[in-house]
Design a protein around this motif. Sequence first.
Motif, PDB file in Angstrom:
ATOM      1  N   LYS A  78      41.240  18.141  41.522  1.00 21.60           N
ATOM      2  CA  LYS A  78      41.870  16.874  41.904  1.00 21.60           C
ATOM      3  C   LYS A  78      42.877  16.377  40.868  1.00 21.60           C
ATOM      4  CE  LYS A  78      38.071  15.315  44.858  1.00 21.60           C
ATOM      5  NZ  LYS A  78      37.084  14.240  45.146  1.00 21.60           N
ATOM      6  N   LYS A  79      43.124  17.182  39.845  1.00 24.97           N
ATOM      7  CA  LYS A  79      44.060  16.765  38.800  1.00 24.97           C
ATOM      8  C   LYS A  79      45.474  17.294  39.022  1.00 24.97           C
ATOM      9  CE  LYS A  79      40.520  16.272  35.221  1.00 24.97           C
ATOM     10  NZ  LYS A  79      40.084  16.673  33.855  1.00 24.97           N
ATOM     11  N   PHE A  80      45.632  18.214  39.984  1.00 24.08           N
ATOM     12  CA  PHE A  80      46.932  18.830  40.248  1.00 24.08           C
ATOM     13  C   PHE A  80      47.110  19.030  41.756  1.00 24.08           C
ATOM     14  CE2 PHE A  80      45.647  20.180  36.020  1.00 24.08           C
ATOM     15  CZ  PHE A  80      46.800  19.985  35.268  1.00 24.08           C
ATOM     16  N   HIS A  81      48.345  19.272  42.164  1.00 18.21           N
ATOM     17  CA  HIS A  81      48.644  19.706  43.524  1.00 18.21           C
ATOM     18  C   HIS A  81      48.841  21.224  43.471  1.00 18.21           C
ATOM     19  CE1 HIS A  81      49.100  15.651  45.113  1.00 18.21           C
ATOM     20  NE2 HIS A  81      49.840  15.351  44.056  1.00 18.21           N
ATOM     21  N   TRP A  82      48.084  21.947  44.283  1.00 20.55           N
ATOM     22  CA  TRP A  82      48.048  23.401  44.183  1.00 20.55           C
ATOM     23  C   TRP A  82      49.041  24.025  45.159  1.00 20.55           C
ATOM     24  CZ3 TRP A  82      45.565  24.991  40.006  1.00 20.55           C
ATOM     25  CH2 TRP A  82      44.706  24.070  39.403  1.00 20.55           C
ATOM     26  N   ILE A  83      49.935  24.836  44.611  1.00 14.88           N
ATOM     27  CA  ILE A  83      51.023  25.428  45.397  1.00 14.88           C
ATOM     28  C   ILE A  83      50.623  26.762  46.000  1.00 14.88           C
ATOM     29  CG2 ILE A  83      53.404  26.283  45.311  1.00 14.88           C
ATOM     30  CD1 ILE A  83      52.960  23.182  45.068  1.00 14.88           C
ATOM     31  N   GLY A  84      49.949  27.597  45.243  1.00 11.42           N
ATOM     32  CA  GLY A  84      49.528  28.891  45.774  1.00 11.42           C
ATOM     33  C   GLY A  84      48.784  29.694  44.727  1.00 11.42           C
ATOM     34  N   ALA A  85      47.938  30.606  45.210  1.00  9.77           N
ATOM     35  CA  ALA A  85      47.121  31.448  44.325  1.00  9.77           C
ATOM     36  C   ALA A  85      47.844  32.748  44.016  1.00  9.77           C
ATOM     37  CB  ALA A  85      45.772  31.726  44.973  1.00  9.77           C
ATOM     38  N   LEU A  86      47.867  33.118  42.746  1.00  8.25           N
ATOM     39  CA  LEU A  86      48.527  34.334  42.293  1.00  8.25           C
ATOM     40  C   LEU A  86      47.581  35.532  42.288  1.00  8.25           C
ATOM     41  CD1 LEU A  86      50.325  32.644  39.286  1.00  8.25           C
ATOM     42  CD2 LEU A  86      51.485  33.615  41.289  1.00  8.25           C
ATOM     43  N   LYS A  87      46.388  35.321  41.767  1.00 11.49           N
ATOM     44  CA  LYS A  87      45.441  36.442  41.635  1.00 11.49           C
ATOM     45  C   LYS A  87      44.037  35.916  41.384  1.00 11.49           C
ATOM     46  CE  LYS A  87      44.729  40.802  39.152  1.00 11.49           C
ATOM     47  NZ  LYS A  87      43.265  40.606  39.041  1.00 11.49           N
ATOM     48  N   GLU A  88      43.060  36.654  41.917  1.00  8.54           N
ATOM     49  CA  GLU A  88      41.663  36.348  41.619  1.00  8.54           C
ATOM     50  C   GLU A  88      41.348  36.789  40.194  1.00  8.54           C
ATOM     51  OE1 GLU A  88      39.290  34.998  43.554  1.00  8.54           O
ATOM     52  OE2 GLU A  88      40.223  34.947  45.538  1.00  8.54           O
ATOM     53  N   GLU A  89      40.640  35.945  39.454  1.00 12.67           N
ATOM     54  CA  GLU A  89      40.262  36.280  38.076  1.00 12.67           C
ATOM     55  C   GLU A  89      38.742  36.356  37.937  1.00 12.67           C
ATOM     56  OE1 GLU A  89      43.108  35.245  34.557  1.00 12.67           O
ATOM     57  OE2 GLU A  89      42.129  33.447  35.300  1.00 12.67           O
ATOM     58  N   ARG A  90      38.294  37.368  37.185  1.00 15.33           N
ATOM     59  CA  ARG A  90      36.892  37.478  36.812  1.00 15.33           C
ATOM     60  C   ARG A  90      36.828  37.526  35.293  1.00 15.33           C
ATOM     61  NH1 ARG A  90      34.154  42.115  40.453  1.00 15.33           N
ATOM     62  NH2 ARG A  90      32.277  41.233  39.480  1.00 15.33           N
ATOM     63  N   LEU A  91      36.122  36.587  34.704  1.00 13.52           N
ATOM     64  CA  LEU A  91      36.072  36.477  33.249  1.00 13.52           C
ATOM     65  C   LEU A  91      34.762  36.980  32.676  1.00 13.52           C
ATOM     66  CD1 LEU A  91      38.227  34.104  34.146  1.00 13.52           C
ATOM     67  CD2 LEU A  91      38.058  33.573  31.718  1.00 13.52           C
ATOM     68  N   TYR A  92      34.873  37.537  31.463  1.00 13.56           N
ATOM     69  CA  TYR A  92      33.723  38.107  30.770  1.00 13.56           C
ATOM     70  C   TYR A  92      33.740  37.667  29.306  1.00 13.56           C
ATOM     71  CZ  TYR A  92      33.983  41.410  34.713  1.00 13.56           C
ATOM     72  OH  TYR A  92      34.046  41.966  35.967  1.00 13.56           O
ATOM     73  N   PHE A  93      32.549  37.678  28.706  1.00 17.98           N
ATOM     74  CA  PHE A  93      32.469  37.614  27.256  1.00 17.98           C
ATOM     75  C   PHE A  93      32.836  38.989  26.710  1.00 17.98           C
ATOM     76  CE2 PHE A  93      29.355  34.132  28.048  1.00 17.98           C
ATOM     77  CZ  PHE A  93      29.920  33.152  27.231  1.00 17.98           C
ATOM     78  N   TRP A  94      33.562  39.003  25.578  1.00 21.50           N
ATOM     79  CA  TRP A  94      33.913  40.253  24.909  1.00 21.50           C
ATOM     80  C   TRP A  94      33.552  40.136  23.439  1.00 21.50           C
ATOM     81  CZ3 TRP A  94      36.276  44.368  27.517  1.00 21.50           C
ATOM     82  CH2 TRP A  94      36.713  44.090  28.824  1.00 21.50           C
ATOM     83  N   GLY A  95      32.979  41.220  22.904  1.00 21.42           N
ATOM     84  CA  GLY A  95      32.688  41.299  21.485  1.00 21.42           C
ATOM     85  C   GLY A  95      33.031  42.681  20.968  1.00 21.42           C
ATOM     86  N   LEU A  96      32.825  42.914  19.689  1.00 21.18           N
ATOM     87  CA  LEU A  96      33.054  44.238  19.117  1.00 21.18           C
ATOM     88  C   LEU A  96      31.804  45.101  19.311  1.00 21.18           C
ATOM     89  CD1 LEU A  96      34.828  43.236  15.773  1.00 21.18           C
ATOM     90  CD2 LEU A  96      35.894  44.074  17.872  1.00 21.18           C
ATOM     91  N   LYS A  97      32.015  46.353  19.694  1.00 17.41           N
ATOM     92  CA  LYS A  97      30.885  47.250  19.963  1.00 17.41           C
ATOM     93  C   LYS A  97      29.957  47.405  18.768  1.00 17.41           C
ATOM     94  CE  LYS A  97      32.774  50.130  23.663  1.00 17.41           C
ATOM     95  NZ  LYS A  97      33.271  51.481  24.028  1.00 17.41           N
ATOM     96  N   LYS A  98      30.515  47.304  17.581  1.00 14.67           N
ATOM     97  CA  LYS A  98      29.673  47.472  16.389  1.00 14.67           C
ATOM     98  C   LYS A  98      28.630  46.360  16.282  1.00 14.67           C
ATOM     99  CE  LYS A  98      32.969  45.150  13.263  1.00 14.67           C
ATOM    100  NZ  LYS A  98      33.820  45.309  12.067  1.00 14.67           N
ATOM    101  N   HIS A  99      28.893  45.225  16.923  1.00 11.11           N
ATOM    102  CA  HIS A  99      27.949  44.101  16.913  1.00 11.11           C
ATOM    103  C   HIS A  99      27.154  43.992  18.216  1.00 11.11           C
ATOM    104  CE1 HIS A  99      29.818  42.956  13.228  1.00 11.11           C
ATOM    105  NE2 HIS A  99      30.927  42.482  13.782  1.00 11.11           N
TER     106      HIS A  99
END
Length: 252
Positions: free
Chosen positions: A101-122
Motif C-alpha cells: 500500500k506504499k506504492f502504485h505497482w506498474i508490473g512484475a519483472l520476475k519472480e524472486e526466491r531468496l536464500y541465506f548464503w554463507g561460506l562453505k568453510k563455516h
Amino acid sequence: MIKLFNNYLTILIITFFLLLVPFNGKAEVIEVVTELLEPYQIKNPDGSLGGFSTDVVEALFKITEDHPKIQVMPWARAYDVALHNPNVLIYSIAHTKLRNKKFHWIGALKEERLYFWGLKKHYPKTNYKVSALKNRKIAVSRNSNSAQYLLAQGFSNIYQLANERQNMDMLFIDRVDLILATQITIETRAKNLGYDFSELQRLNEVAALNNKLSIAFSLDTSPTLIKKYQTAFQQLVTTGQLAKIKEKWKLY
C-alpha cells in the motif's frame, strides 16, 4: 453461440490493437530512481546503465514516449525518494506485503526466491534451524525488503550497508556470517567482484521473502500517469516483448 463467440473475438482483436497504439499525449520527464543490482541494473563498460530491468524500463518509455531521468543511488536513498516524492518511478523493487500500500505497482519483472548464503568453510550443510541463525551476523542493504523482514522477525545482529556489493565483501572477509540473495544475483555478483562462487553455500530458503521484483510509482502520483504506465507494461507482456527481453538475459 457462434455470434457470441464472434463478438468476443472482435473485442479481443480491438483490445489487442488498442494496446499497440502509441501514447499521443504530451511527453513528460519522469524521475526514475534505482540501484546497481546484478543482473537487473548493471554498469556497462562504457559507464552507461544496463541490465535486464533497465531494458524493460527503456522499452516502457518507448511506448509512453516520455523521457526518463534515471538516477542511480544506494537503495536506502532510492527507496526514500520514491516513498516521499510524487511521480517517481522506482525499479527493481520487491513487491512485498509490507510495501503493497506504499506504492502504485506498474508490473512484475520476475519472480524472486531468496536464500541465506554463507561460506562453505563455516556452513558444511544446507539446512539450519532458523533459531540457530538468529544470532548470526547478517549483512543486508539498508531499507531493503530483507532488512525489513529480519528486523520484524527479531534478528539481532543486522548490518545494514549502503549496497549489496558491500554485503558480499563483508562475507568474504569474515566480517559477517550470512547474506541474503537470489541464486542469479549472488552468482553474477561473485563473478563481477572476482570471488569464487564455489566457496559459497546456499542455506535455507526464506519463503516469506519470495516476491515479484517489480516496477512501481510513488504513492502520490497522478492516476493518469499510473494508468498510462500500467497499460504500457501490459503491452510489453501482450506483444511478447517482455518475454524477449527475459530471453536475452536468460531469465526464465
